[in-house]
Scaffold this active site. Structure first.
Site, PDB file in Angstrom:
ATOM      1  N   ASP A   1      27.247  43.915  38.153  1.00  0.00           N
ATOM      2  CA  ASP A   1      27.659  43.661  39.523  1.00  0.00           C
ATOM      3  C   ASP A   1      29.050  43.041  39.548  1.00  0.00           C
ATOM      4  O   ASP A   1      29.948  43.464  40.289  1.00  0.00           O
ATOM      5  CB  ASP A   1      26.640  42.736  40.182  1.00  0.00           C
ATOM      6  CG  ASP A   1      26.837  42.602  41.685  1.00  0.00           C
ATOM      7  OD1 ASP A   1      27.758  43.231  42.230  1.00  0.00           O
ATOM      8  OD2 ASP A   1      26.056  41.861  42.314  1.00  0.00           O
TER       9      ASP A   1
ATOM     10  N   ASP B   1      33.016  45.137  40.149  1.00  0.00           N
ATOM     11  CA  ASP B   1      33.924  44.740  41.224  1.00  0.00           C
ATOM     12  C   ASP B   1      35.301  44.386  40.671  1.00  0.00           C
ATOM     13  O   ASP B   1      36.337  44.703  41.274  1.00  0.00           O
ATOM     14  CB  ASP B   1      33.351  43.550  41.998  1.00  0.00           C
ATOM     15  CG  ASP B   1      32.285  43.960  43.003  1.00  0.00           C
ATOM     16  OD1 ASP B   1      32.122  45.182  43.209  1.00  0.00           O
ATOM     17  OD2 ASP B   1      31.630  43.081  43.574  1.00  0.00           O
TER      18      ASP B   1
ATOM     19  N   TYR C   1      18.126  39.477  39.503  1.00  0.00           N
ATOM     20  CA  TYR C   1      18.028  39.838  40.912  1.00  0.00           C
ATOM     21  C   TYR C   1      16.585  40.150  41.320  1.00  0.00           C
ATOM     22  O   TYR C   1      16.228  40.018  42.490  1.00  0.00           O
ATOM     23  CB  TYR C   1      18.902  41.053  41.224  1.00  0.00           C
ATOM     24  CG  TYR C   1      20.388  40.778  41.177  1.00  0.00           C
ATOM     25  CD1 TYR C   1      20.887  39.503  40.912  1.00  0.00           C
ATOM     26  CD2 TYR C   1      21.311  41.792  41.385  1.00  0.00           C
ATOM     27  CE1 TYR C   1      22.240  39.250  40.859  1.00  0.00           C
ATOM     28  CE2 TYR C   1      22.679  41.550  41.344  1.00  0.00           C
ATOM     29  CZ  TYR C   1      23.135  40.282  41.077  1.00  0.00           C
ATOM     30  OH  TYR C   1      24.481  40.033  41.028  1.00  0.00           O
TER      31      TYR C   1
ATOM     32  N   LYS D   1      25.480  38.587  26.675  1.00  0.00           N
ATOM     33  CA  LYS D   1      25.801  37.176  26.415  1.00  0.00           C
ATOM     34  C   LYS D   1      24.859  36.689  25.325  1.00  0.00           C
ATOM     35  O   LYS D   1      24.132  35.700  25.470  1.00  0.00           O
ATOM     36  CB  LYS D   1      25.666  36.360  27.702  1.00  0.00           C
ATOM     37  CG  LYS D   1      26.241  34.931  27.599  1.00  0.00           C
ATOM     38  CD  LYS D   1      27.732  34.893  27.345  1.00  0.00           C
ATOM     39  CE  LYS D   1      28.237  33.439  27.367  1.00  0.00           C
ATOM     40  NZ  LYS D   1      29.632  33.337  26.916  1.00  0.00           N
TER      41      LYS D   1
ATOM     42  N   ASP E   1      32.112  37.331  28.933  1.00  0.00           N
ATOM     43  CA  ASP E   1      33.337  36.618  29.278  1.00  0.00           C
ATOM     44  C   ASP E   1      34.555  37.301  28.670  1.00  0.00           C
ATOM     45  O   ASP E   1      35.619  37.401  29.299  1.00  0.00           O
ATOM     46  CB  ASP E   1      33.254  35.145  28.872  1.00  0.00           C
ATOM     47  CG  ASP E   1      32.645  34.928  27.497  1.00  0.00           C
ATOM     48  OD1 ASP E   1      32.197  35.902  26.875  1.00  0.00           O
ATOM     49  OD2 ASP E   1      32.610  33.771  27.045  1.00  0.00           O
TER      50      ASP E   1
END
Length: 355
Positions: free
Chosen positions: A246, A250, A140, A190, A222
């Site tokens: 992020d 959610d 970001y 990851k 994942d």
């Protein structure tokens, strides 16, 4: 004790839910003998309308003069089409996090006992976890580029970078929080693909040696996404980088039944911390006394716990919220078909009565 609170009411339902949270703070002040001074600060879409930019000059400086910041919500379709960063509300959010040094985002996802039936999961409803998201690094904030290629047309790139220092400071936050909770920490990365994740895992393993009392595990992102819907009760504290956090936070919010109930905290090494509900500005119901103020009120509880070290005051707010929900009171977002919903003002009043 006296506390100075910056209020960024923002857009949409922001002013309504912040208004109810302020009333709860004042009720806590009367109950426990504290005084609160409030400073209104303009930021977001309303600031674009007023002064032409979402993050006016001096915003961070005004916040730094306060002990904590309470944010409602910013943004909405009205301001979503500009290509000018100064005229996009999300620019303000990224800027204030960076300027205040808020590198750790704490997102609890807990299923309130009275709302167990609202959980979309059939089996595991033992949900009480904390996601610790790194907030000022990663893709970001990395360098962004667009360029023409000879045979593929226009191409874009976003740089994802993390330093040892950035990983270590968020990792320590995760371990320290785990010590205060269930002494379990899952680090999400990851590492089978990304070099940044391999560095992340290397630093986290080093830190784990300093916290032998905390049960530590690595989880690929994942797999973490799958496990959150398969058996969320296995997680206590989850620490991860910016983009993964992020997305996963959610996901975690939805398994609790409603984003209208979930608070968050963004903190650094010095004051002030920033506290906000995780829901958006909901412009479609703004000004209609329909918004659920509970997430903002619980954000105040987090403020008392993490910025002011006032756990009794925080617990009083959380107990009041649970008491109201246990009596069957609901706002529209958490009401079942056929149930009567109360408005923003009434829900805030009910919670204050319990205090």
């Amino acid at each position: 004790m006296n506390y100075k609170i910056a209020l960024i009411k923002g857009d949409g339902i922001g002013p309504e839910v912040v208004g109810e949270a302020v009333k709860v703070m004042d009720a806590i002040g009367e109950k426990f003998g504290h005084k609160f001074e409030y400073v209104d600060i303009l930021m977001g879409g309303c600031a674009i309308d007023a002064v032409g930019k979402s993050y006016p000059e001096g915003t961070a400086e005004k916040c730094k003069e306060c002990d904590a910041v309470l944010l409602g919500a910013v943004g909405g379709p009205k301001w979503g089409h500009s290509t000018d960063p100064d005229k996009r509300p999300e620019t303000a959010l990224l800027s204030i996090r960076k300027d205040l040094g808020l590198y750790a985002n704490l997102r609890p996802a807990a299923l309130r006992p009275a709302l167990a039936e609202s959980c979309p999961l059939k089996n595991d409803k033992n949900i009480d976890l904390m996601i610790v998201r790194e907030l000022t690094g990663g893709v970001y904030f990395g360098k962004k580029d667009r360029y023409q290629t000879e045979d593929r047309g226009e191409e874009a790139s976003d740089l994802m970078a993390y330093s040892e220092k950035e990983i270590e400071r968020i990792g320590r936050r995760g371990f320290e929080l785990a010590r205060l909770r269930g002494k379990k920490l899952a680090s999400v990365d990851k590492a089978n693909v990304l070099e940044t994740s391999r560095l992340w895992r290397q630093v986290m393993h080093r830190l784990a040696e300093e916290y032998p009392d905390v049960q530590y595990e690595d989880v690929l992102v994942d797999n973490a996404a799958m496990q959150l819907v398969r058996a969320p009760g296995q997680f206590d504290v989850v620490v991860t980088e910016n983009m993964f956090g992020d997305i996963l936070s959610d996901e975690a919010s939805m398994i609790t039944g409603s984003i209208g109930l979930l608070p968050s905290a963004s903190i650094g090494d010095t004051a002030p911390g920033l506290y906000e509900p995780i829901h958006g500005s909901a412009p479609d119901i703004a000004g209609q006394d329909k918004a659920n103020p509970i997430a903002t009120i619980l954000s105040v509880a987090m403020m008392f716990r993490y910025s002011f070290d006032l756990p009794a005051e925080a617990q009083a707010i959380e107990d009041a919220v649970d008491a109201v929900l246990n009596e069957g009171w609901r706002t529209a977002d958490i009401a079942k078909p056929g149930e009567t919903a109360v408005g923003t003002l009434k829900m805030g009043e009910l919670i204050r009565e319990k205090l």
